[in-house]
Design an enzyme around this catalytic site. Structure first.
Site: not given
Length: 398
Positions: A199, A356
């Site tokens: 996003k 991550g």
């Protein structure tokens, strides 16, 4: 980035009580640490201080107890893993302030290592409460921060202590700050940034900052669809934030004004369902069927990305180019990662990555060890990329 003091500035520390802030917020399952990466990252600083005869007192948090004592979030479960990594005895105190901490510290010999209980068991930690900070400071002569991953938080153990004690950056913090300076602070040019992920809404500040600092911005992942849609491309059933078209256009306008090239996919790998080995095909980016979704960038786009990597002297990477967790939609991320690794090994590229999903993607590609630096700092790394001041870093300035 301002200059900061490191362990090189620390002398004659034998017998000194060193409060060392580390990140031990590691994954645990059934009482066992399942990934000791963060412990391994801070081990060099712990060993160096211990070897020089300091009394090493570890401050850390674990989980989000929100100021309450939560037994499942006790650092006692971590202490054995720290011992294993260090190959050194690690003592434990049942509180980070008060009698339990003071009594444990009083028993320490030079070179001993003591882990204090979760700082977040006290409400004063996250509030950076002056009284709590003073109670922590009472137990030390020197403060060392080796937890860059928590440096974006102005907490008692990450920022407050530096106002009470002589303060220094540990080796992990030092390595992170030096790598980030090479990435965006004072980089060798051209600088190329790769930003992927799902996003745009989670990375607006990041993108706005990068277009002012880099020579080219490669946009991949689901967020590329938002930019394509803003340009009038029909993206079918692809993940897309259509309501952010204006934001995407503003970012592209800022990039043009700053002389930053925006690199978007020119072809894509499409499928009708999101699952492993789903039937897929490559189409031009302006030929996406209405019932299909783009799950990776195509071969022409990969070539374009790799060309930019070849031109670069500095690469900053955050986020995968496609849905790399599922084959065959990992091809673009793997190809770009391996090309960046090759350029880095040859000495032509400084490559810095963080986040991550990014770390997981580079591990998946088998090249994590070949990058110049990989940050495991998560939120702090992102806030640095967004151009924000990190309180735990700013307070260490000379």
């Amino acid at each position: 980035m301002p200059a900061f003091k490191t362990l090189d500035n620390l002398t004659d520390i034998a017998g000194k009580r060193v409060l060392l802030r580390v990140d031990l917020n590691v994954p645990v399952a059934d009482g066992e640490v399942t990934d000791a990466t963060r412990i391994e990252r801070v081990a060099p600083t712990i060993r160096e201080l211990s070897d020089k005869g300091a009394k090493v007192i570890l401050l850390a948090h674990f989980g989000r107890p929100k100021g309450a004592v939560v037994p499942d979030m006790s650092l006692s479960v971590i202490s054995s893993a720290v011992e294993q990594v260090l190959d050194h005895a690690v003592f434990f105190a049942s509180d980070c302030i008060g009698a339990p901490a003071e009594e444990a510290i009083a028993k320490m010999n030079d070179g001993d290592i003591l882990l204090l209980e979760n700082t977040r068991f006290h409400k004063g930690e996250e509030k950076n409460d002056p009284d709590f900070t003073a109670a922590l400071a009472k137990n030390g002569d020197i403060y060392v921060n080796d937890a860059f991953s928590a440096a974006h938080r102005a907490h008692a153990s990450t920022e407050g202590l530096a106002h009470h004690l002589p303060s220094y950056a540990g080796r992990t913090m030092q390595a992170e700050l030096e790598a980030l300076e090479k990435g965006l602070g004072n980089p060798a040019r051209p600088v190329v940034a790769i930003v992927g992920g799902a996003k745009v809404s989670t990375k607006i500040d990041l993108l706005m900052n990068l277009v002012k600092k880099v020579d080219a911005l490669v946009i991949g992942g689901g967020m590329a669809n938002t930019f394509l849609a803003a340009r009038g491309v029909s993206v079918g059933k692809s993940l897309c934030e259509h309501d952010l078209a204006t934001t995407a256009n503003n970012i592209m306008a800022e990039a043009e004004a700053s002389g930053c090239a925006i690199v978007l996919p020119v072809d894509g790998v499409i499928a009708r369902e999101f699952k492993a080995d789903a039937e897929s095909e490559v189409v031009a980016i302006d030929a996406i069927p209405a019932d299909a979704m783009v799950l990776d960038v195509g071969p022409e786009s990969i070539e374009k990305v790799n060309d930019w990597i070849s031109k670069a002297q500095t690469l900053v990477w955050n986020g995968p180019l496609g849905a790399f967790e599922i084959a065959p939609f990992d091809r673009a991320t793997v190809a770009a990662a391996r090309h960046a690794a090759e350029e880095t090994r040859s000495g032509r590229l400084v490559s810095i990555a963080g986040g991550g999903d990014t770390v997981a993607a580079l591990n998946h590609a088998g090249v994590a060890d070949d990058f110049t630096y990989i940050s495991t700092a998560g939120g702090a790394f992102l806030e640095w990329m967004e151009g924000k001041e990190l309180p735990g870093v700013a307070v260490l300035a000379k």
